[in-house]
Design a protein around this motif. Structure first.
Motif, PDB file in Angstrom:
ATOM      1  N   GLU A 169       0.841  -1.200   0.000  1.00 46.33           N
ATOM      2  CA  GLU A 169       0.000   0.000   0.000  1.00 46.33           C
ATOM      3  C   GLU A 169       0.879   1.256   0.000  1.00 46.33           C
ATOM      4  O   GLU A 169       0.938   1.997   0.982  1.00 46.33           O
ATOM      5  CB  GLU A 169      -0.916   0.016   1.224  1.00 46.33           C
ATOM      6  N   PRO A 170       1.572   1.525  -1.107  1.00 47.62           N
ATOM      7  CA  PRO A 170       2.487   2.673  -1.138  1.00 47.62           C
ATOM      8  C   PRO A 170       1.787   4.018  -1.037  1.00 47.62           C
ATOM      9  O   PRO A 170       2.433   5.031  -0.761  1.00 47.62           O
ATOM     10  CB  PRO A 170       3.183   2.522  -2.499  1.00 47.62           C
ATOM     11  N   TYR A 176       4.596   5.718   4.363  1.00 49.60           N
ATOM     12  CA  TYR A 176       5.522   6.845   4.551  1.00 49.60           C
ATOM     13  C   TYR A 176       6.154   6.768   5.933  1.00 49.60           C
ATOM     14  O   TYR A 176       7.363   6.945   6.097  1.00 49.60           O
ATOM     15  CB  TYR A 176       4.769   8.165   4.380  1.00 49.60           C
ATOM     16  N   PHE A 177       5.340   6.500   6.940  1.00 51.75           N
ATOM     17  CA  PHE A 177       5.823   6.363   8.314  1.00 51.75           C
ATOM     18  C   PHE A 177       6.895   5.284   8.409  1.00 51.75           C
ATOM     19  O   PHE A 177       7.917   5.458   9.093  1.00 51.75           O
ATOM     20  CB  PHE A 177       4.649   6.040   9.232  1.00 51.75           C
ATOM     21  N   ALA A 202      10.960   5.493  -3.626  1.00 52.62           N
ATOM     22  CA  ALA A 202      10.402   5.896  -4.921  1.00 52.62           C
ATOM     23  C   ALA A 202       8.940   5.475  -5.054  1.00 52.62           C
ATOM     24  O   ALA A 202       8.115   6.210  -5.595  1.00 52.62           O
ATOM     25  CB  ALA A 202      11.232   5.298  -6.052  1.00 52.62           C
ATOM     26  N   ALA A 203       8.612   4.278  -4.557  1.00 53.66           N
ATOM     27  CA  ALA A 203       7.235   3.782  -4.643  1.00 53.66           C
ATOM     28  C   ALA A 203       6.286   4.697  -3.873  1.00 53.66           C
ATOM     29  O   ALA A 203       5.208   5.057  -4.358  1.00 53.66           O
ATOM     30  CB  ALA A 203       7.154   2.359  -4.107  1.00 53.66           C
ATOM     31  N   VAL A 204       6.682   5.079  -2.664  1.00 52.20           N
ATOM     32  CA  VAL A 204       5.837   5.952  -1.847  1.00 52.20           C
ATOM     33  C   VAL A 204       5.818   7.366  -2.412  1.00 52.20           C
ATOM     34  O   VAL A 204       4.771   8.027  -2.451  1.00 52.20           O
ATOM     35  CB  VAL A 204       6.323   5.965  -0.383  1.00 52.20           C
ATOM     36  N   LEU A 208       2.513   9.529  -3.355  1.00 52.20           N
ATOM     37  CA  LEU A 208       2.288  10.762  -2.610  1.00 52.20           C
ATOM     38  C   LEU A 208       2.267  11.967  -3.549  1.00 52.20           C
ATOM     39  O   LEU A 208       1.429  12.868  -3.412  1.00 52.20           O
ATOM     40  CB  LEU A 208       3.372  10.927  -1.545  1.00 52.20           C
ATOM     41  N   ASN A 209       3.175  11.976  -4.510  1.00 53.79           N
ATOM     42  CA  ASN A 209       3.255  13.092  -5.446  1.00 53.79           C
ATOM     43  C   ASN A 209       2.024  13.163  -6.341  1.00 53.79           C
ATOM     44  O   ASN A 209       1.593  14.235  -6.761  1.00 53.79           O
ATOM     45  CB  ASN A 209       4.517  12.967  -6.303  1.00 53.79           C
TER      46      ASN A 209
END
Length: 381
Positions: A169-170, A176-177, A202-204, A208-209
């Protein structure tokens, strides 16, 4: 102004302040067994922990905090003494947390966000790992065995977190945490020099981006990934050219690098001493354990002529200065980081890697996991 008018103005000011305030989120619940304890609400910002509010708990343990809602998911924590509960504020309006003072950080319940349930799971996993590492540090095992066991523990932990949280679940705040969890004060995932860890970031960052392109955390994570990709990109093979001023009259090649005060420290300056050359990076997960082991050796044998010349390949200069500020031995840093010429010359392919130099400035031993470091040092003193 009479008292009645003063009160009216004060109420009006409070009302105007409330009107100017944006949407809010609430954190509420109860902490049992914490009579007269102060509960703090803190923001885990990118620049450090910032206190937002506090309350002295009554015997019923109930509390309520209200803060302005962040535009993108952001991280907060409740703290009593040194006990901490981490949580995220995303789409939820109210986070409810219940716990007991004695088991504050481990046996709490949280509702209002699925990500916070995952963050609790990750926090408990990290605490379990830290407890195992502490046990290793106090086990009395040889340094080589401790290092090997620690490496296996950290690798297993990272694989578990990658598989069940980050890659699964990126797009979740819990992923992120996970990227920024620490062990002995150092990040478990290395965003700057471990190619596989950079992929996790990179996956997260991509997720996020996509959802929050203008958020500070999105931009920061993206910049970290770019730097990590640059650092871990396989360079074109080039022949190693050893500068003439690196070659000494003895069998070792000099390493003239700056310490945290900007002073150049030459490896060859320590003729007449037994020198342990240690190539390392303080940002690696096993750095804390290694530092403890080296400190024991230094305390025991420095008065007999042992010098530790530690070469850092950390890419973050500020982090390096902070990490080695209180270390008693020679700490220098190569700004080339993973592409250090000195590391290549000495054939360093992994960190940490260490060598022993005798009193005649002669390189006598490359240490490995099977080496009895203390015994080898005693032979040369």
């Amino acid at each position: 102004m009479n008292k009645k008018n003063y009160v009216a103005v004060a109420i009006l000011a409070i009302g105007l302040a409330a009107c100017n305030r944006g949407p809010v989120f609430n954190v509420e619940g109860e902490i049992s067994g914490a009579d007269d304890k102060v509960l703090y609400m803190e923001h885990s910002s990118m620049n450090g922990v910032v206190k937002l509010d506090s309350v002295k708990l009554d015997n019923d343990g109930k509390f309520h905090f209200s803060e302005e809602r962040p535009e993108a998911p952001d991280f907060y924590r409740l703290r009593i003494d040194d006990k901490v509960i981490n949580f995220v504020v995303d789409s939820t309006e109210t986070v409810e947390i219940k716990s007991d003072y004695q088991t504050f950080s481990s046996e709490y319940t949280v509702s209002g966000s699925e990500s916070n349930i995952k963050i609790k799971e990750l926090s408990l996993l990290q605490a379990e790992l830290q407890e195992k590492v502490n046990g290793l540090n106090n086990s009395g095992m040889p340094v080589g065995l401790v290092k090997d066991s620690l490496s296996r523990m950290v690798t297993s932990y990272k694989n578990d977190v990658k598989r069940n949280y980050i890659y699964k679940e990126p797009d979740k705040a819990s992923s992120y945490f996970a990227l920024f969890q620490q062990l002995n004060g150092f990040m478990i995932f290395d965003p700057f020099s471990d190619k596989e860890d950079v992929k996790c970031f990179a996956a997260v960052a991509t997720s996020l981006n996509h959802r929050y392109p203008h958020a500070d955390r999105s931009r920061n994570l993206y910049n970290m990934v770019i730097k990590g990709m640059k650092n871990t990109r396989t360079p074109q093979a080039k022949p190693i050219e050893i500068p003439a001023d690196m070659v000494s009259e003895t069998s070792i090649i000099d390493i003239p690098l700056k310490n945290i005060n900007g002073e150049i420290k030459h490896l060859t300056d320590y003729k007449g001493k037994v020198v342990l050359i240690d190539f390392t990076a303080y940002a690696t997960p096993n750095s804390g354990t290694r530092t403890l082991a080296l400190r024991e050796l230094y305390n025991r044998y420095s008065s007999q002529g042992l010098v530790i010349y530690q070469v850092s390949l950390d890419t973050d200069e500020h982090f390096w200065k902070t990490a080695c500020d209180n270390l008693p031995w020679v700490c220098v840093r190569d700004p080339q980081g993973p592409y250090s010429t000195y590391a290549k010359v000495y054939g360093v392919s992994s960190l940490p890697t260490a060598f022993l130099v005798n009193k005649n400035n002669e390189l006598v031993l490359r240490l490995d996991e099977k080496s009895d470091l203390e015994a080898e040092i005693k032979k040369l003193l």
